[in-house]
Design a protein around this motif. Structure first.
Motif, PDB file in Angstrom:
ATOM      1  N   MET A 124       0.795  -1.240   0.193  1.00 25.31           N
ATOM      2  CA  MET A 124       0.082   0.218  -0.130  1.00 25.31           C
ATOM      3  C   MET A 124       0.098   1.225  -0.259  1.00 25.31           C
ATOM      4  O   MET A 124       1.895   1.164   0.557  1.00 25.31           O
ATOM      5  CB  MET A 124      -0.632  -0.211   1.217  1.00 25.31           C
ATOM      6  N   VAL A 125       0.168   2.148  -0.795  1.00 25.87           N
ATOM      7  CA  VAL A 125       1.223   3.618  -1.125  1.00 25.87           C
ATOM      8  C   VAL A 125       0.688   4.492   0.113  1.00 25.87           C
ATOM      9  O   VAL A 125      -0.917   5.306   0.020  1.00 25.87           O
ATOM     10  CB  VAL A 125       0.585   4.535  -2.341  1.00 25.87           C
ATOM     11  N   GLU A 149      -1.998   4.272   7.018  1.00 26.28           N
ATOM     12  CA  GLU A 149      -0.896   2.897   7.979  1.00 26.28           C
ATOM     13  C   GLU A 149      -1.745   2.360   9.041  1.00 26.28           C
ATOM     14  O   GLU A 149      -1.265   1.106   9.486  1.00 26.28           O
ATOM     15  CB  GLU A 149      -0.284   4.133   8.410  1.00 26.28           C
ATOM     16  N   LYS A 150      -2.601   3.285   9.899  1.00 21.75           N
ATOM     17  CA  LYS A 150      -3.319   2.200  10.726  1.00 21.75           C
ATOM     18  C   LYS A 150      -4.119   0.901  10.357  1.00 21.75           C
ATOM     19  O   LYS A 150      -3.696  -0.606  10.915  1.00 21.75           O
ATOM     20  CB  LYS A 150      -4.257   3.221  11.873  1.00 21.75           C
ATOM     21  N   TYR A 151      -4.699   0.819   9.316  1.00 21.87           N
ATOM     22  CA  TYR A 151      -5.705  -0.248   8.859  1.00 21.87           C
ATOM     23  C   TYR A 151      -3.706  -0.909   8.396  1.00 21.87           C
ATOM     24  O   TYR A 151      -4.075  -2.615   8.492  1.00 21.87           O
ATOM     25  CB  TYR A 151      -6.025   0.286   7.625  1.00 21.87           C
ATOM     26  N   VAL A 167       3.289  -4.605   3.308  1.00 21.98           N
ATOM     27  CA  VAL A 167       3.921  -3.700   2.787  1.00 21.98           C
ATOM     28  C   VAL A 167       3.788  -2.587   2.937  1.00 21.98           C
ATOM     29  O   VAL A 167       3.135  -2.221   1.984  1.00 21.98           O
ATOM     30  CB  VAL A 167       5.344  -4.220   2.340  1.00 21.98           C
ATOM     31  N   VAL A 168       4.254  -1.093   3.739  1.00 23.12           N
ATOM     32  CA  VAL A 168       4.314   0.168   3.203  1.00 23.12           C
ATOM     33  C   VAL A 168       4.700   0.791   2.387  1.00 23.12           C
ATOM     34  O   VAL A 168       5.720   1.095   2.422  1.00 23.12           O
ATOM     35  CB  VAL A 168       3.222   0.959   4.586  1.00 23.12           C
ATOM     36  N   ILE A 169       4.323   1.647   1.185  1.00 21.75           N
ATOM     37  CA  ILE A 169       5.527   3.180   0.670  1.00 21.75           C
ATOM     38  C   ILE A 169       5.100   3.865   1.324  1.00 21.75           C
ATOM     39  O   ILE A 169       4.293   4.213   0.839  1.00 21.75           O
ATOM     40  CB  ILE A 169       5.517   2.686  -0.679  1.00 21.75           C
ATOM     41  N   ARG A 170       6.307   4.652   2.042  1.00 21.93           N
ATOM     42  CA  ARG A 170       5.747   6.599   2.133  1.00 21.93           C
ATOM     43  C   ARG A 170       6.680   7.564   0.917  1.00 21.93           C
ATOM     44  O   ARG A 170       7.333   7.572   2.017  1.00 21.93           O
ATOM     45  CB  ARG A 170       5.825   5.760   3.944  1.00 21.93           C
ATOM     46  N   PRO A 171       5.936   7.816   0.055  1.00 21.14           N
ATOM     47  CA  PRO A 171       6.422   8.438  -0.816  1.00 21.14           C
ATOM     48  C   PRO A 171       6.495   9.883  -0.249  1.00 21.14           C
ATOM     49  O   PRO A 171       5.551  10.262   0.549  1.00 21.14           O
ATOM     50  CB  PRO A 171       6.112   8.735  -2.021  1.00 21.14           C
ATOM     51  N   GLY A 172       7.532  10.763  -0.584  1.00 24.46           N
ATOM     52  CA  GLY A 172       7.553  12.567  -0.213  1.00 24.46           C
ATOM     53  C   GLY A 172       6.941  12.900  -2.319  1.00 24.46           C
ATOM     54  O   GLY A 172       6.082  12.505  -2.034  1.00 24.46           O
ATOM     55  N   VAL A 236       8.355  -0.998   6.495  1.00 27.03           N
ATOM     56  CA  VAL A 236       7.981   0.758   5.578  1.00 27.03           C
ATOM     57  C   VAL A 236       9.139   0.933   4.288  1.00 27.03           C
ATOM     58  O   VAL A 236      10.208   0.726   5.052  1.00 27.03           O
ATOM     59  CB  VAL A 236       7.449   2.079   6.894  1.00 27.03           C
ATOM     60  N   TYR A 237       8.927   1.445   3.526  1.00 27.37           N
ATOM     61  CA  TYR A 237      10.126   2.170   2.468  1.00 27.37           C
ATOM     62  C   TYR A 237       9.574   3.791   2.680  1.00 27.37           C
ATOM     63  O   TYR A 237       8.807   3.738   2.569  1.00 27.37           O
ATOM     64  CB  TYR A 237       9.660   1.210   1.715  1.00 27.37           C
TER      65      TYR A 237
END
Length: 267
Positions: A124-125, A149-151, A167-172, A236-237
């Motif tokens: 998920m992004v 993110e909580k989900y 896995v979560v991708i956390r982009p700027g 998290v990435y």
């Protein structure tokens, strides 16, 4: 063949990921309400899907299930942005952003995870704003991403019991067509707000002055490919996060409020 379901296939990050994966041997079912501008025919099927409509998601599932018995990954990259005041935004727009950014992911995973193989991945992004304290006027977008993110964390707890990975991708800031859409949202809010016209204009000036340098969407595609090929990926990435936003978050909440007030109040 490794089969993957990907939402937001016509968007910047989704399209970049679609191209990277199909060119790397994955078979991608690209889900979106609009067909991607992509003529690649091998290893790729486009399925028109409205993530806000459970029947549409179920129809997509039936098409996928006809072509494969199991999925290697379920990837959520669809999302929308809004900039508005929490006391001025209409109910329809308030509900819409949750319907796409949060409930759309829920519908997708609920429907497709049963097809996910052992050790398969749910990706998920979210956003660099997700773990930070919300800012004014972008608060609703940040709230939806924090909810994602909580989900995702809770889903990770559950799916590990089924030997599947989350896995979560956390982009700027990523260079995508959404930049133009975001600018239009900001312009519309600045011109139409009854309570915050000067504050919104000032906020926009500040955001533009401290905005991280955009990185190409292809970096998201490459990162997704990297995650898919890791046996034990991180949870998290992070990519291209704004250092000033991180510094702001380190301040006590009272200090954050004081700083925002000092910057945005009309003198």
């Amino acid at each position: 063949m490794k089969y993957v379901v990907l939402t937001g296939a016509s968007g910047g990050m989704g399209l970049a990921t679609l191209k990277k994966l199909t060119n790397s041997g994955y078979y991608v079912f690209g889900l979106d309400i609009k067909k991607p501008d992509y003529d690649y025919t091998d290893n790729y099927t486009f399925i028109k899907t409205d993530l806000t409509d459970e029947r549409s998601v179920q129809k997509a599932y039936k098409e996928v299930a006809k072509q494969c018995k199991e999925l290697f990954a379920v990837i959520s990259m669809a999302g929308i942005y809004d900039m508005n005041s929490l006391i001025e935004i209409n109910e329809e727009d308030f509900i819409k952003i949750f319907n796409v950014n949060v409930f759309g992911i829920y519908r997708l995973n609920k429907t497709f995870v049963p097809l996910l193989k052992e050790k398969g991945k749910v990706i998920m992004v979210s956003s660099e704003l997700a773990p930070l304290d919300p800012l004014p006027f972008t608060g609703l977008y940040g709230i939806t991403k924090s909810t994602v993110e909580k989900y995702a964390f809770s889903l990770r707890m559950e799916l590990q019991l089924l030997d599947k990975q989350v896995v979560v991708i956390r982009p700027g800031a990523i260079k995508t067509p959404m930049i133009k859409y975001t600018d239009e949202k900001i312009k519309n809010f600045t011109e139409n707000t009854k309570n915050y016209s000067w504050n919104a204009k000032r906020f926009n000036e500040i955001i533009n002055s401290i905005k991280s340098k955009y990185v190409p969407a292809e970096k998201i595609g490459k990162l997704t490919y990297k995650i898919l090929n890791k046996k034990k990926p991180k949870y998290v990435y992070k990519i291209n996060r704004n250092p000033l936003l991180l510094i702001m978050h380190l301040l006590p909440k009272r200090m954050q409020n004081w700083v925002i007030k000092r910057i945005l109040l009309k003198k």
